[in-house]
Scaffold this motif. Structure first.
Motif, PDB file in Angstrom:
ATOM      1  N   GLY A  66       0.992  -1.218   0.032  1.00  0.00           N
ATOM      2  CA  GLY A  66       0.157  -0.050  -0.094  1.00  0.00           C
ATOM      3  C   GLY A  66       0.716   1.344   0.013  1.00  0.00           C
ATOM      4  N   TRP A  67       2.131   1.499   0.707  1.00  0.00           N
ATOM      5  CA  TRP A  67       2.767   2.261   0.905  1.00  0.00           C
ATOM      6  C   TRP A  67       3.469   2.631  -0.609  1.00  0.00           C
ATOM      7  CZ3 TRP A  67       8.098   2.691  -0.415  1.00  0.00           C
ATOM      8  CH2 TRP A  67       8.861   3.680   0.134  1.00  0.00           C
ATOM      9  N   ARG A  68       3.908   1.606  -1.241  1.00  0.00           N
ATOM     10  CA  ARG A  68       4.261   1.664  -2.733  1.00  0.00           C
ATOM     11  C   ARG A  68       3.469   2.444  -3.698  1.00  0.00           C
ATOM     12  NH1 ARG A  68       7.194  -3.509  -5.383  1.00  0.00           N
ATOM     13  NH2 ARG A  68       4.956  -4.088  -5.407  1.00  0.00           N
ATOM     14  N   ARG A  69       2.206   1.862  -3.379  1.00  0.00           N
ATOM     15  CA  ARG A  69       1.179   2.357  -4.282  1.00  0.00           C
ATOM     16  C   ARG A  69       1.206   3.804  -4.235  1.00  0.00           C
ATOM     17  NH1 ARG A  69      -2.844  -0.177  -2.251  1.00  0.00           N
ATOM     18  NH2 ARG A  69      -2.350  -2.051  -3.259  1.00  0.00           N
ATOM     19  N   THR A  70       1.120   4.325  -3.054  1.00  0.00           N
ATOM     20  CA  THR A  70       0.943   5.672  -2.658  1.00  0.00           C
ATOM     21  C   THR A  70       2.047   6.460  -3.090  1.00  0.00           C
ATOM     22  OG1 THR A  70      -0.417   5.128  -0.548  1.00  0.00           O
ATOM     23  CG2 THR A  70       0.710   7.300  -0.723  1.00  0.00           C
ATOM     24  N   MET A  71       3.093   6.020  -3.114  1.00  0.00           N
ATOM     25  CA  MET A  71       4.394   6.659  -3.391  1.00  0.00           C
ATOM     26  C   MET A  71       4.545   6.665  -5.015  1.00  0.00           C
ATOM     27  SD  MET A  71       5.254   7.672  -0.423  1.00  0.00           S
ATOM     28  CE  MET A  71       6.550   8.760  -0.982  1.00  0.00           C
ATOM     29  N   ASP A  72       3.914   5.699  -5.660  1.00  0.00           N
ATOM     30  CA  ASP A  72       3.990   5.760  -7.014  1.00  0.00           C
ATOM     31  C   ASP A  72       3.010   6.862  -7.456  1.00  0.00           C
ATOM     32  OD1 ASP A  72       5.731   3.601  -7.231  1.00  0.00           O
ATOM     33  OD2 ASP A  72       4.167   2.063  -7.389  1.00  0.00           O
ATOM     34  N   GLY A  73       2.007   7.095  -6.609  1.00  0.00           N
ATOM     35  CA  GLY A  73       1.020   8.037  -7.180  1.00  0.00           C
ATOM     36  C   GLY A  73       1.649   9.354  -7.052  1.00  0.00           C
ATOM     37  N   VAL A  74       2.418   9.528  -5.801  1.00  0.00           N
ATOM     38  CA  VAL A  74       3.175  10.743  -5.625  1.00  0.00           C
ATOM     39  C   VAL A  74       4.179  10.964  -6.964  1.00  0.00           C
ATOM     40  CG1 VAL A  74       4.788  11.990  -4.108  1.00  0.00           C
ATOM     41  CG2 VAL A  74       3.129  10.623  -3.014  1.00  0.00           C
ATOM     42  N   VAL A  75       4.528  10.212  -7.226  1.00  0.00           N
ATOM     43  CA  VAL A  75       5.866  10.237  -8.221  1.00  0.00           C
ATOM     44  C   VAL A  75       4.939  10.611  -9.447  1.00  0.00           C
ATOM     45  CG1 VAL A  75       7.405   8.976  -9.921  1.00  0.00           C
ATOM     46  CG2 VAL A  75       7.376   8.521  -7.365  1.00  0.00           C
ATOM     47  N   GLN A  76       3.952  10.083  -9.902  1.00  0.00           N
ATOM     48  CA  GLN A  76       3.081  10.682 -11.260  1.00  0.00           C
ATOM     49  C   GLN A  76       2.434  12.063 -10.918  1.00  0.00           C
ATOM     50  OE1 GLN A  76      -0.297   7.996 -11.713  1.00  0.00           O
ATOM     51  NE2 GLN A  76      -1.203   9.302 -13.447  1.00  0.00           N
ATOM     52  N   ARG A  77       1.932  12.426  -9.838  1.00  0.00           N
ATOM     53  CA  ARG A  77       1.685  13.569  -9.491  1.00  0.00           C
ATOM     54  C   ARG A  77       2.595  14.645  -9.702  1.00  0.00           C
ATOM     55  NH1 ARG A  77      -3.927  13.823 -10.608  1.00  0.00           N
ATOM     56  NH2 ARG A  77      -4.906  12.410  -9.197  1.00  0.00           N
ATOM     57  N   LEU A  78       3.699  14.261  -9.126  1.00  0.00           N
ATOM     58  CA  LEU A  78       4.810  15.229  -9.435  1.00  0.00           C
ATOM     59  C   LEU A  78       5.444  15.556 -10.738  1.00  0.00           C
ATOM     60  CD1 LEU A  78       7.321  14.402  -6.315  1.00  0.00           C
ATOM     61  CD2 LEU A  78       5.731  16.473  -6.481  1.00  0.00           C
ATOM     62  N   ALA A  79       5.415  14.370 -11.685  1.00  0.00           N
ATOM     63  CA  ALA A  79       5.589  14.540 -13.041  1.00  0.00           C
ATOM     64  C   ALA A  79       4.799  15.372 -13.709  1.00  0.00           C
ATOM     65  CB  ALA A  79       5.709  13.067 -13.601  1.00  0.00           C
ATOM     66  N   GLU A  80       3.494  15.155 -13.587  1.00  0.00           N
ATOM     67  CA  GLU A  80       2.391  16.090 -14.156  1.00  0.00           C
ATOM     68  C   GLU A  80       2.519  17.428 -13.818  1.00  0.00           C
ATOM     69  OE1 GLU A  80      -1.209  14.106 -12.766  1.00  0.00           O
ATOM     70  OE2 GLU A  80      -1.129  12.336 -14.002  1.00  0.00           O
ATOM     71  N   SER A  81       2.910  17.882 -12.495  1.00  0.00           N
ATOM     72  CA  SER A  81       2.952  19.016 -11.953  1.00  0.00           C
ATOM     73  C   SER A  81       4.139  19.881 -12.789  1.00  0.00           C
ATOM     74  CB  SER A  81       3.012  19.274 -10.542  1.00  0.00           C
ATOM     75  OG  SER A  81       4.498  18.621 -10.181  1.00  0.00           O
ATOM     76  N   ARG A  82       5.100  19.137 -13.280  1.00  0.00           N
ATOM     77  CA  ARG A  82       6.040  19.534 -13.959  1.00  0.00           C
ATOM     78  C   ARG A  82       6.056  20.147 -15.689  1.00  0.00           C
ATOM     79  NH1 ARG A  82       9.063  15.185 -11.249  1.00  0.00           N
ATOM     80  NH2 ARG A  82       9.889  16.180  -9.296  1.00  0.00           N
ATOM     81  N   ARG A  83       4.615  19.499 -15.878  1.00  0.00           N
ATOM     82  CA  ARG A  83       4.550  19.814 -17.357  1.00  0.00           C
ATOM     83  C   ARG A  83       4.077  21.068 -17.762  1.00  0.00           C
ATOM     84  NH1 ARG A  83       0.498  14.454 -18.150  1.00  0.00           N
ATOM     85  NH2 ARG A  83       2.173  12.927 -18.001  1.00  0.00           N
ATOM     86  N   THR A  84       4.203  21.635 -18.857  1.00  0.00           N
ATOM     87  CA  THR A  84       4.006  23.157 -19.359  1.00  0.00           C
ATOM     88  C   THR A  84       2.490  23.219 -19.149  1.00  0.00           C
ATOM     89  OG1 THR A  84       5.943  22.906 -20.721  1.00  0.00           O
ATOM     90  CG2 THR A  84       4.251  24.675 -21.160  1.00  0.00           C
TER      91      THR A  84
END
Length: 790
Positions: free
Chosen positions: A182-200
């Motif tokens: 469950g922790w890994r699933r949460t952190m994978d979601g954080v990784v995805q959100r951070l990547a999306e926030s960096r998009r133009t």
């Protein structure tokens, strides 16, 4: 010349420095996050010792943040965020870091007042939020998801900083959270959100987003319930997973906790002091761009972009290269020898310029790492013990036996300078019992200034401007050049202006009514001079207002402190010189002289004991400073008596200390940027920042070798600047006949030599031999440089 004769300390030092430079270049990265130590600040470091909570990031120095710094950072106009606050989201370990941050804003906040709930801290006297904590140990709450989506609104403003952290509760309550999966699933979601926030075009989460690692636990201190679920191996895997996913994790916090198991009472939560150190690392990562002054001294080098070299430094580098070009073609410049220095002088100018540029690279660029200074008593003691052994091992007979002879005073300067270097390197100024005696060492230097110059003027009766100018040039050429190259103030190298001022005062005292120097009136002159200088310093009569008008900004307060602290010791030195010169022969034949000599030794020992008792019993160094002008003559005179107690001591000295004394001026001034860094506020690293003792040995060797070269170069430059130019002969330190001249020199050059150009003929006019004119030209040039070049 044999190989042994060719390999001097200086050449060996240059070779070592060249290797260190190549090593630094091999490790240097063009990425600003790497060479500015932002990345390494997050990832690694160590505690400076086994007891204190002073954290040393690898290769850089931190700023210790205060409330004012936090305000300036969070309310910076550079921020792209709407809100001016820090948002902490996570479990109890993140909450502890929130409290460490919040205590910078409100020192009285109760860290135990609220558990498992949201907390808000506001700026004092304002409605605005300074920091907010959101309790969400699984990072699945509504606020957390809103922040990760960047979906801010009126009730949740975009923060300047977001710190997320989870993991302990996933392990502790695996059935509820899904455990590591469950922790890994949460952190994978954080990784995805951070990547999306960096998009133009996407809404940034915040100016800064960081992840707190899963805190290492001390198993023996955990409760049975926690011990059964908080597996250290699982925690290690979770932290490694976040690093592999390239999340912005503060891995250095993991190192902090692992190295301080005694800082936790329950095995999971660490002390307020450790959390304060951890948050200070976070503040350095987030705020240094907004809080650090880019002007010298650069005391903070973590996450710091060194400014580009100013125009003066660039022109100085060009001038140094020009000296090299002139040296290569020196044989072709014989017709303008009064303008172009000789080959020997050009070599020394090139050496001098090159070493100053080396200092600039060491202390004003990110090429070499820097470390915090930290006092460790046994290391400081070991340094002094090693120096003492070296001094004793080189004890040898001198050519003559004399009271305060040249060999003895050189030795005196040498061992004092070694103590001062150790004192600065170990940051011993915070220890009052060490600071106070080191103040006496400065007084000893000034005692020798008064004694030596008084003896010279008394014996030689030479009060001319030429000798005075030579002394002042020799004392100041390095300090003045460094002030412009390094972008510092001449007053920072305080010994040069302090010594120069006292040389002028001794000269003026002896110059006025010189015939009285050989009568009892000399004592009245000393007293009158002392009264005048006390009035000048006490009534703030120094011409700093005039200097301000000329664009020369020096600290009047700092100068008056430096001058006033040792205002009497120079006159004590002059008094000793006059007593020896006027009454020495009479004292030696006095019937009670043997008895005075016999009792002077135990009296001097008692005087030193009394002095150390006095200085050690002062409440602080600030209290001692008030007494120093009055008590410092006691240890100085006691030392003089003991050092000259018998013929053996007067006729022997330490060769190692004498060698250091010959370059004591260079050792003192160059330490600001070569032996140390950040204008003595940090340690320069030439090897590896973790190999402290190895690095210290290497930098000390390089430092001494280059200071020897600086001493020789400064002396040559002084001779060159003082040389006459009106004679039809070279002004350099070697005759023209010794200069290399090509056998096939063109005849045109011979004609040029017999008919020198107009500029050369003008330079040979007698007016240019005028020292007042040279003083005027030199000071005008310095003032112009001070006002028009950065």
């Amino acid at each position: 010349m044999t190989l042994k004769e060719r390999v001097t300390v200086t050449t060996a030092a240059v070779a070592v420095l060249a290797v260190a430079t190549l090593y630094a270049l091999a490790r240097f990265s063009g990425s600003s996050r790497i060479h500015n130590h932002c990345q390494v600040l997050q990832r690694s470091g160590w505690w400076v010792d086994n007891t204190s909570l002073v954290w040393q990031p690898q290769g850089c120095t931190q700023r210790q943040y205060t409330y004012d710094d936090v305000v300036r950072c969070m309310k910076s106009p550079r921020s792209n965020s709407v809100g001016q606050y820090a948002l902490f989201i996570g479990d109890s370990t993140v909450r502890n870091k929130f409290f460490a941050w919040a205590r910078l804003v409100d020192a009285d906040i109760d860290g135990d007042a609220k558990v498992h709930s949201d907390i808000t801290v506001r700026w004092p006297g304002e409605a605005g939020i300074a920091a907010q904590f959101v309790w969400d140990p699984y990072l699945t709450g509504e606020v957390t998801q809103q922040v990760l989506r960047g979906a801010y609104n009126e009730t949740l403003e975009q923060p300047r900083l977001v710190l997320l952290g989870a993991g302990a509760w996933h392990l502790r309550y695996a059935n509820e959270s899904g455990g590591i999966v469950g922790w890994r699933r949460t952190m994978d979601g954080v990784v995805q959100r951070l990547a999306e926030s960096r998009r133009t075009g996407a809404t940034p989460i915040a100016d800064h987003v960081y992840i707190s690692p899963v805190v290492p636990v001390v198993v023996d201190k955990l409760t049975p319930e926690r011990r059964a679920t908080l597996d250290p191996a699982a925690i290690t895997w979770m932290n490694a997973y976040m690093q592999a996913a390239e999340l912005p994790v503060f891995s250095s916090w993991t190192d902090m906790a692992r190295a301080r198991p005694l800082e936790t009472a329950d095995g999971l939560h660490y002390s307020a002091g450790l959390e304060r150190a951890a948050v200070n690392v976070l503040l350095n990562r987030v705020c240094n761009r907004d809080t650090i002054d880019p002007h010298p001294p650069m005391r903070t080098t973590c996450c710091f972009e060194y400014p580009a070299p100013g125009s003066f430094v660039r022109w100085y580098a060009v001038a140094t290269l020009s000296a090299l070009a002139l040296l290569v073609t020196s044989a072709r410049w014989t017709s303008v020898a009064c303008i172009v220095p000789s080959a020997a002088t050009l070599r020394q100018l090139l050496v001098f310029g090159s070493i100053l540029l080396i200092m600039f690279v060491c202390d004003r660029t990110p090429l070499f790492e820097k470390l915090h200074k930290h006092f460790v008593a046994w290391v400081f003691t070991a340094m002094l013990a090693l120096a003492t052994v070296g001094g004793a091992a080189t004890w040898s007979a001198d050519k003559t036996e004399a009271f305060l002879g040249r060999a003895q005073t050189d030795e005196w300067k040498g061992w004092m300078q070694i103590v001062i270097l150790a004192y600065h390197a170990m940051n011993a100024s915070g220890v009052s019992g060490i600071y106070n005696p080191v103040r006496v060492l400065v007084a000893m230097y000034l005692f020798m200034t008064g004694y030596g110059h008084c003896c010279f003027f008394y014996a030689k009766r030479d009060y001319g401007l030429r000798r005075l100018t030579a002394v002042l040039l020799r004392t100041n050429v390095l300090a003045v050049a460094l002030a412009y190259v390094m972008g510092t103030s001449y007053m920072d190298y305080y010994f040069a202006p302090l010594s120069s001022a006292w040389v002028l005062i001794v000269w003026a005292t002896m110059r006025v009514a010189p015939a009285a120097n050989y009568t009892h009136m000399a004592w009245a002159k000393l007293a009158a001079s002392a009264v005048v200088m006390c009035l000048v310093n006490g009534l703030h009569l120094w011409p700093f207002a005039l200097l301000d008008r000329l664009g020369v900004v020096w600290s009047a307060r700092e100068w008056e402190f430096r001058f006033g602290t040792d205002i009497y010791i120079v006159y004590v030195g002059m008094a000793v010189a006059l007593a020896r010169l006027q009454y020495g022969s009479q004292l030696l034949v006095h019937p009670r002289w043997p008895q005075i000599v016999r009792w002077s030794v135990p009296a001097s020992i008692l005087g030193l004991v009394l002095y150390f008792y006095f200085e050690l019993t002062r409440a602080s160094k600030f209290e001692y400073n008030k007494w120093h002008p009055y008590v410092s003559p006691l240890p100085v005179l006691c030392f003089v008596v003991l050092r000259n107690a018998n013929g053996y001591l007067r006729s022997h000295s330490s060769a190692m200390f004498r060698a250091a004394g010959l370059i004591s001026l260079e050792l003192f001034i160059a330490q600001f940027h070569l032996f140390l860094a950040a204008d003595t506020k940090a340690i320069l690293v030439l090897v590896d920042s973790r190999l402290w003792f190895v690095n210290f040995g290497v930098i000390a060797f390089v430092f001494v070798g280059l200071c020897q070269a600086l001493g020789s170069a400064s002396a040559t430059i002084t001779v060159w600047l003082m040389a006459k130019v009106s004679v039809d002969a070279p002004v350099a330190d070697i005759p023209m006949s010794e200069l290399p001249v090509a056998a096939d020199r063109p005849r045109a050059l011979d004609r040029l030599a017999s008919d020198p150009p107009l500029l050369a003929r003008m330079a040979r006019l007698p007016i240019f031999d005028s020292l007042p004119l040279r003083w005027a030209i030199g000071l005008t040039a310095l003032v112009l440089l001070n006002n028009y070049y950065d």
